[in-house]
Design an enzyme around this catalytic site. Structure first.
Site, PDB file in Angstrom:
ATOM      1  N   ASP A   9       8.542  12.341   7.013  1.00  0.00           N
ATOM      2  CA  ASP A   9       9.944  12.102   6.309  1.00  0.00           C
ATOM      3  C   ASP A   9      10.028  11.325   5.162  1.00  0.00           C
ATOM      4  O   ASP A   9      11.054  11.342   4.454  1.00  0.00           O
ATOM      5  CB  ASP A   9      10.864  10.927   7.486  1.00  0.00           C
ATOM      6  CG  ASP A   9      11.135  11.907   8.647  1.00  0.00           C
ATOM      7  OD1 ASP A   9      11.258  13.245   8.509  1.00  0.00           O
ATOM      8  OD2 ASP A   9      11.414  11.332   9.656  1.00  0.00           O
ATOM      9  N   ASP A  62      12.704  19.595  15.796  1.00  0.00           N
ATOM     10  CA  ASP A  62      12.535  18.094  15.518  1.00  0.00           C
ATOM     11  C   ASP A  62      11.907  17.592  17.157  1.00  0.00           C
ATOM     12  O   ASP A  62      12.359  18.024  18.291  1.00  0.00           O
ATOM     13  CB  ASP A  62      13.576  17.344  15.180  1.00  0.00           C
ATOM     14  CG  ASP A  62      12.994  16.244  14.085  1.00  0.00           C
ATOM     15  OD1 ASP A  62      11.811  15.768  14.434  1.00  0.00           O
ATOM     16  OD2 ASP A  62      13.903  15.970  13.356  1.00  0.00           O
TER      17      ASP A  62
END
Length: 746
Positions: free
Chosen positions: A546, A479
């Site tokens: 997301d 990430d």
């Protein structure tokens, strides 16, 4: 493979329906003469005429600025648009170099019908002998220089066998003293008939939003200054014939393959020239070349095709030939983030693993929250050791259980970031990127770790290796949750470090995969904030957003697929109520949306009913039975009727099978939507088309006559299905219908 060395005047390469012609004569500028649809076999005289139609006028009375620009457009050549090279020495000198071709060669040509010819050309009362090289895919390497300015620029322009072009350049300081390089970018010409622009913008949860505009005089410039690709990246910047669509209209596209700062543009000039250009966006002082030092640009990838689908297919075929390509056998994945968030409990996670395995999952990914001090997002980043308070026996009980179930184990990390509230930040504040004495603006309670510092790089590398050596980890979800703001290198007086940071990340990914064969890495950046063709050479998966709301994901996946093939796109089934938007969706819509990428779940499976588990297992079974086609075929897309219905499909390379999906995005403005095509099939082959009601089918379905009955489906010729089509079924909004197509026996 062959290499043909200079002197060379004209190079003409052809493959896969595309041709590329370059003028690289000594003493001139390197220019792209043609980049577009295949012009066929051209004899030397025709090629000389093609080059002469675009090269700089030899008549000294010609107006300044009327010549076609070089691949590196220069103000010293009379180019009045955006320059490709910008820089200077400390004295202010050498800011307008006059780069001229010194030598050139063509490398990588396969043995075949390549030819070297000469043709006589008269100009200015003088007879020239021009050397012309023709062939198939290959690379043109051209060196240019200006001894007075002390600069040398080398260019590589490659025609790939898939019909893509890629190009990069290297600038070397051959003079005395430092040279401050501000920009080195490349441009390719496009015709004035390309008078409509398509590029992309977006934000968190709405990545890759398409935007169109008419081409006007001047420069349409897009810059990415996030230190990562960015939610609002233009991705592939297209210009094309007015009204171009998925299926038709010539398009020309350019992508800067770089995961840091970048810029791309399309420019129309009053002199009649129009170009696509791009390169890395360098911050002030970021590249300072000492004598003998060099700077290498990222690759530019250039697509050309008849419609957006044709362009995307060329790119997907190149991606599938990459050494690190993951292949179509992508494991069904459970990621536990939306199931448990930071509330990690080994017993709960083991029960989740049991439930996931029961419905066919093949990989289990433990997300954020497993390491020391990480009970929320305010602390712990940088302390990459398993938290003994949560995991007294380490991760072994969970990893061993997951592996015993036959699943792979994956782990979330964010190695480029650090929380100020962490042992690492307290021990090594000098490892945090900053342009001055104070830390930059804090974002998500994070700062950026300076991986261009060898000690910081090795510390993180060692911590990750310790994890990979101790546990059987098949995949890392990597990430990157904040932009790089005022990211300077404190070991070099705060000089901008975005470029070096990006290259250090590439290097770490490659080293980890080399040291741990078979390891896969997923690029995640607050969702889809770091998706580009620089990163694709280092990772095997992208988390594209997301937002897992299927209504939003339909659009996000549709346009992400313009840049990356479906097997790279993480595509998950989430809970009925979206954690991002609050929208409630049927399982059939959530699953039917997710199967067109690398399928997974982001859902607390412990709360599912027996019926939901049965239906979910049916979708997983369909995916496994068809993933070689879903993740290996040629992608086709269409808008149906008033645009309220979308068609998405994949067609096998041999055209023997295809899968299509009709998606009702909105309520249509018409009560009957007419016919829809099934593109991509062989025109003279016969096919059977059947609906597949996986999991019970969509809500509100009213099938037309061709899809009903005991022998559901219809047989028709490929040309008929593509050109005439079939009647659109009726469905409620936010529903999907799958169609299976197989070549019928004659």
């Amino acid at each position: 493979m062959r290499t043909i060395s200079g002197p060379i005047d004209v190079v003409y390469l052809r493959t896969a329906g595309l041709s590329l012609a370059l003028e690289v004569a000594r003493g001139g500028e390197a220019r792209v003469v043609h980049w577009g649809a295949d012009l066929g076999r051209l004899d030397p005289s025709a090629l000389e005429a093609l080059a002469a139609s675009r090269i700089e006028p030899r008549d000294p009375s010609a107006p300044v600025g009327t010549s076609a620009p070089g691949v590196v457009p220069l103000a010293s050549s009379g180019w009045m648009g955006r320059p490709g090279l910008s820089g200077h020495r400390a004295s202010g000198a050498d800011w307008a170099p006059c780069l001229r071709v010194l030598d050139s060669e063509v490398v990588g040509l396969s043995d075949g019908p390549e030819a070297v010819s000469t043709v006589d050309s008269s100009a200015g009362g003088r007879l020239d002998h021009r050397r012309i090289v023709t062939g198939g895919p290959g690379t043109v390497h051209c060196a240019m220089g200006d001894d007075n300015a002390g600069l040398r620029v080398e260019i590589w322009i490659e025609l790939l066998e898939q019909g893509l072009v890629r190009a990069r350049a290297e600038a070397t300081n051959t003079g005395v003293g430092e040279y401050f390089l501000d920009e080195l970018s490349l441009v390719f010409p496009v015709p004035l008939s390309a008078d409509e622009i398509l590029d992309f913008s977006g934000t968190w949860g709405r990545e890759r939003e398409p935007q169109r505009a008419r081409m006007t005089m001047g420069c349409h410039l897009r810059e990415g200054r996030h230190g990562r690709t960015g939610f609002d990246a233009p991705d592939m910047m297209f210009c094309g014939e007015r009204g171009f669509s998925f299926e038709r209209g010539r398009v020309w596209g350019l992508h800067v393959a770089h995961s840091g700062n970048h810029r791309s543009w399309v420019e129309r000039c009053p002199d009649g020239n129009q170009v696509l250009g791009g390169g890395e966006l360098l911050l002030p002082g970021e590249v300072c070349l000492a004598s003998g030092d060099s700077y290498v640009t990222p690759w530019l990838y250039l697509e050309q095709g008849d419609g957006l689908d044709d362009a995307a297919r060329r790119l997907h075929r190149w991606e599938r030939a990459l050494p690190a390509h993951p292949g179509p056998a992508r494991p069904v994945t459970l990621n536990v983030w939306e199931a448990v968030y930071f509330d990690q409990d080994v017993d709960v996670l083991i029960r989740l693993a049991d439930r996931a395995a029961a419905v066919g999952a093949e990989r289990f990914v433990l997300d954020d929250g497993w390491f020391r001090h990480r009970r929320n997002d305010r602390a712990g980043l940088g302390d990459w050791e398993v938290d003994p308070d949560v995991w007294p026996e380490g991760l072994h009980p969970l990893v061993d259980h997951v592996r015993a179930l036959g699943m792979e184990f994956g782990l979330w990390i964010e190695p480029e970031m650090v929380n100020p509230d962490s042992d690492l930040a307290r021990a090594h504040p000098e490892w945090i990127l900053r342009a001055g004495p104070d830390y930059p603006l804090e974002w998500r309670h994070q700062q950026v770790l300076n991986l261009s510092d060898p000690q910081a790089w090795e510390h993180i590398h060692r911590k990750l290796c310790d994890l990979l050596d101790e546990y059987d980890i098949a995949a890392l979800k990597w990430d990157h949750n904040r932009d790089l703001v005022a990211s300077g290198d404190p070991t070099h007086a705060g000089r901008p470090a975005v470029r070096e940071q990006t290259l250090a990340v590439y290097r770490m990914m490659d080293v980890l995969r080399s040291e741990h064969p078979g390891l896969e890495i997923e690029s995640c950046a607050s969702g889809g904030g770091r998706i580009d063709l620089g990163m694709i050479e280092h990772v095997q998966r992208f988390w594209i957003s997301d937002c897992i709301d299927p209504h939003e994901r339909q659009a996000i996946a549709r346009w992400t697929g313009q840049l990356v093939a479906p097997e790279y796109m993480g595509s998950h089934i989430a809970s009925p109520r979206s954690h991002t938007t609050g929208r409630v969706s049927d399982l059939s819509f959530r699953a039917g949306t997710a199967i067109w990428g690398h399928l997974g779940f982001e859902w607390n499976l412990l709360g599912l009913s027996d019926e939901e588990l049965r239906v979910l297992g049916e979708w997983v079974g369909f995916y496994k039975a068809n993933r070689s086609l879903l993740l290996g075929g040629d992608v086709v897309r269409r808008d149906i009727g008033d645009g309220s219905v979308w068609l998405h499909g994949v067609v096998a390379r041999d055209r023997s099978r295809a899968l299509y999906q009709l998606t009702t995005r909105d309520r249509p403005s018409m009560s009957a939507l007419g016919m829809f095509p099934l593109p991509g099939l062989t025109p003279d082959s016969r096919y059977r088309v059947r609906p597949n009601l996986v999991g019970g089918g969509p809500g509100g379905l009213n099938l037309p006559a061709w899809a009903r009955g005991d022998e559901a489906g219809i047989e028709a010729m490929g040309r008929q299905l593509s050109d005439s089509g079939l009647q659109v079924p009726l469905m409620d909004p936010d529903q999907v219908l799958l169609l299976e197509v197989e070549e019928a026996a004659v």
